[in-house]
Design an enzyme around this catalytic site. Structure first.
Site, PDB file in Angstrom:
ATOM      1  N   CYS A  58       0.828  -1.205   0.000  1.00 15.50           N
ATOM      2  CA  CYS A  58       0.000   0.000   0.000  1.00 15.50           C
ATOM      3  C   CYS A  58       0.862   1.255   0.000  1.00 15.50           C
ATOM      4  O   CYS A  58       1.831   1.353   0.753  1.00 15.50           O
ATOM      5  CB  CYS A  58      -0.893  -0.004   1.230  1.00 15.50           C
ATOM      6  SG  CYS A  58      -1.904   1.474   1.376  1.00 15.50           S
ATOM      7  N   CYS A  64      -0.163   5.873   7.259  1.00 18.61           N
ATOM      8  CA  CYS A  64      -1.489   5.494   7.761  1.00 18.61           C
ATOM      9  C   CYS A  64      -1.314   4.525   8.918  1.00 18.61           C
ATOM     10  O   CYS A  64      -0.432   3.686   8.910  1.00 18.61           O
ATOM     11  CB  CYS A  64      -2.244   4.816   6.618  1.00 18.61           C
ATOM     12  SG  CYS A  64      -3.813   4.078   7.084  1.00 18.61           S
ATOM     13  N   CYS A  67      -2.673  -0.645   8.575  1.00 14.46           N
ATOM     14  CA  CYS A  67      -2.162  -2.020   8.423  1.00 14.46           C
ATOM     15  C   CYS A  67      -0.686  -2.052   8.802  1.00 14.46           C
ATOM     16  O   CYS A  67       0.172  -2.105   7.937  1.00 14.46           O
ATOM     17  CB  CYS A  67      -2.340  -2.491   6.993  1.00 14.46           C
ATOM     18  SG  CYS A  67      -4.020  -2.313   6.373  1.00 14.46           S
ATOM     19  N   CYS A 159      -7.305   2.203  -0.669  1.00 15.59           N
ATOM     20  CA  CYS A 159      -7.226   1.407   0.564  1.00 15.59           C
ATOM     21  C   CYS A 159      -7.516  -0.046   0.219  1.00 15.59           C
ATOM     22  O   CYS A 159      -8.436  -0.341  -0.536  1.00 15.59           O
ATOM     23  CB  CYS A 159      -8.236   1.924   1.592  1.00 15.59           C
ATOM     24  SG  CYS A 159      -8.239   0.931   3.092  1.00 15.59           S
ATOM     25  N   GLN A 282     -19.518  -8.324  12.857  1.00 19.08           N
ATOM     26  CA  GLN A 282     -18.085  -8.631  12.717  1.00 19.08           C
ATOM     27  C   GLN A 282     -17.584  -8.080  11.385  1.00 19.08           C
ATOM     28  O   GLN A 282     -18.207  -8.311  10.351  1.00 19.08           O
ATOM     29  CB  GLN A 282     -17.883 -10.152  12.735  1.00 19.08           C
ATOM     30  CG  GLN A 282     -18.176 -10.776  14.075  1.00 19.08           C
ATOM     31  CD  GLN A 282     -16.960 -10.797  14.991  1.00 19.08           C
ATOM     32  OE1 GLN A 282     -15.861 -10.380  14.614  1.00 19.08           O
ATOM     33  NE2 GLN A 282     -17.159 -11.267  16.198  1.00 19.08           N
ATOM     34  N   ASP A 381     -17.842 -14.265  24.808  1.00 17.70           N
ATOM     35  CA  ASP A 381     -17.025 -13.503  23.846  1.00 17.70           C
ATOM     36  C   ASP A 381     -16.919 -12.065  24.358  1.00 17.70           C
ATOM     37  O   ASP A 381     -17.495 -11.140  23.787  1.00 17.70           O
ATOM     38  CB  ASP A 381     -17.715 -13.566  22.469  1.00 17.70           C
ATOM     39  CG  ASP A 381     -16.917 -12.879  21.374  1.00 17.70           C
ATOM     40  OD1 ASP A 381     -15.775 -12.434  21.628  1.00 17.70           O
ATOM     41  OD2 ASP A 381     -17.438 -12.769  20.242  1.00 17.70           O
ATOM     42  N   CYS A 408     -10.623 -11.584  21.989  1.00 23.47           N
ATOM     43  CA  CYS A 408      -9.787 -10.794  21.088  1.00 23.47           C
ATOM     44  C   CYS A 408      -8.564 -10.267  21.840  1.00 23.47           C
ATOM     45  O   CYS A 408      -7.828  -9.444  21.308  1.00 23.47           O
ATOM     46  CB  CYS A 408     -10.591  -9.648  20.477  1.00 23.47           C
ATOM     47  SG  CYS A 408     -11.359  -8.616  21.716  1.00 23.47           S
TER      48      CYS A 408
END
Ligand SMILES: C[S@@+](CC[C@H](N)C(=O)[O-])C[C@H]1O[C@@H](n2cnc3c(N)ncnc32)[C@H](O)[C@@H]1O
Length: 450
Positions: A58, A64, A67, A159, A282, A381, A408
């Site tokens: 990218c 940015c 990622c 993106c 999600q 969760d 997570c």
């Protein structure tokens, strides 16, 4: 590679955390923060590049905040995610662990998100190269917040997170706004009109677009809405929000449906999930399906079980497992998510679910357990903070045969596993990657009553 995707180095017996590098890089560091037991630093000069590095794909990588792991190949990312889970469970959890199943990678490592939110700014971020060029640059930007900066927005050209027409829509809105002199927002002065743009794609092909503006200007609203509707006839759910508040959250504001239906649908195994502008779903839907299949497998459902789905969100797991068990009780903090959960049961003719809205530690009470019965299986969760101690204590008291713990955050999961070890053995561990190119990792643990 350690927590938060940073790398660890040592200097004079002092631990140094470094972002933006890869394990094996040989670098000079500048210390940016010094504490008693550790330092934080940034790389200012590279002597050698690690073998695990790959070319980021990218153009915005490094500027940015999105990622941050693009400089590391996907297989290596998965290796470090697995290790992150293993390290946390071993070091924090201090419980006996079975051999881990290998992490389940995401089939898509690009274009895997179904939702992105972009912010307008009249004072977009300029890169060092742009500043050095000495040229005049367009400052009206539509893109992402710079990492750690609430007021600085990076204009995004392309993106790789969301499939088309996401990029085309963002660019079309930005160009239309520039050409028509619509005023991009100024976060410092709280002036301007255009605030943000939300694009939600769904695996059914339905498409939602929401534009947030600062004040009601019907002529300008009609202009931008009509432009979107005619340029992108594939939009099935087009909205705007007038938001005069200090921030961009809109859970407490009316969302005006300009064209199409007020929601879109995601689908899994023929079950349709209605997703409204305020609904949570999600973000990596394909991988969520894999996560839910594993969760259901760990739950070992035969058709007779009473299942409690704690932190149910919009009831996605609850509805997903409902046809394979006797009854599901779903509990969640956010009332509108519980409304979605109920609707999702209704539109799929699922009649064996009951949902409650409220704080888990209050709702998961003796009275509730008396009313519905002791669960055979608990699926939990929780958010990143993990479960409240009171909730863990209640789970120990309830003593379901199996607990499937989806998390997570392996650090808080490890903490909770240790508490649960009083009455449970960890019998399966399966990390799952929901967010390629980031350090985030999801983990499913099966706990079996001793
Ligand atoms: C990781 S999400 C679960 C998502 C859901 N299982 C799914 O797959 O879509 C965690 C959920 O816990 C909810 N939550 C956070 N704190 C809570 C609390 N104290 N009591 C009940 N629910 C809570 C959040 O609103 C959020 O929906």
């Amino acid at each position: 590679m350690v927590a938060e995707g940073k790398c660890l180095a040592r200097h004079d017996n002092m631990v140094v955390f470094v972002g933006g590098v890869a394990p094996g890089d040989v670098v000079d560091l500048r210390v940016t923060r010094k504490k008693k037991s550790f330092m934080e630093a940034e790389a200012i000069n590279f002597h050698a590049y690690s073998d695990v590095r790959v070319q980021p794909f990218c153009e915005h990588f490094g500027t940015c905040g999105g990622c941050k792991w693009q400089h590391i190949g996907y297989d290596t990312q998965l290796f470090y995610k697995q290790k992150q889970v293993q390290d946390n469970l071993e070091r924090i959890g201090k419980v006996a662990l079975p051999p881990f199943d290998p992490i389940l990678g995401s089939a898509k490592d690009r274009f895997y998100r179904n939702k992105l939110e972009f912010t307008f700014s009249n004072y977009g971020w300029l890169t060092n190269e742009q500043i050095k060029s000495g040229e005049e640059h367009e400052r009206r930007a539509l893109g992402f917040h710079m990492p750690g900066r609430f007021d600085k927005i990076l204009d995004i050209q392309n993106c790789y997170l969301q499939p088309e027409p996401s990029n085309s829509i963002r660019l079309a809105v930005r160009d239309y706004a520039r050409a028509n002199n619509l005023v991009f927002f100024d976060k410092l002065r709280m002036t301007g009109w255009l605030r943000n743009l939300i694009i939600r794609t769904a695996n059914t092909g339905e498409l939602m677009v929401i534009v947030q503006v600062y004040y009601d200007d019907q002529e300008a609203i009609t202009g931008i809405m009509d432009h979107l509707a005619t340029t992108f006839p594939e939009i099935t759910s087009l909205h705007y929000i007038v938001n005069g508040k200090g921030n961009e959250t809109f859970h407490d504001l009316p969302v005006i449906c300009y064209k199409g239906l007020p929601y879109i649908h995601e689908e899994m195994e023929g079950i349709r999930f209605r997703v409204g502008p305020k609904s949570f779903y999600q973000t990596n839907a394909d991988q969520a399906y894999e996560l839910y299949k594993l969760t259901r497998e760990f739950a070992g459902l035969t058709g007779n079980e009473l299942v409690y789905d704690l932190y149910t969100g919009a009831g996605t797991i609850a509805n997903f497992v409902a046809r394979q068990c006797r009854e599901v009780i779903g509990i969640e903090y956010v009332p509108s998510a519980i409304e979605d959960a109920k609707i999702n049961s209704q539109i799929n003719d699922i009649t064996n679910t009951t949902f409650y809205a409220g704080d888990m530690k209050d709702i998961l009470s003796d009275e509730l357990i008396e009313r519905h019965g002791r669960p055979d299986v608990v699926i939990t969760d929780p958010p990143r903070a993990g479960m409240d101690e009171k909730v863990v204590a209640k789970l120990l008291q309830v003593h379901a045969n199996r607990i499937v713990y989806v998390s997570c955050n392996p650090a808080t999961q490890a903490r909770d596993l240790e508490l649960l070890s009083e009455k449970y053995d960890v019998t399966r561990v399966q990390p799952v990657d929901m967010f390629p190119q980031t350090h985030h990792v999801e983990n499913i643990v099966l706990l079996t009553a001793k």
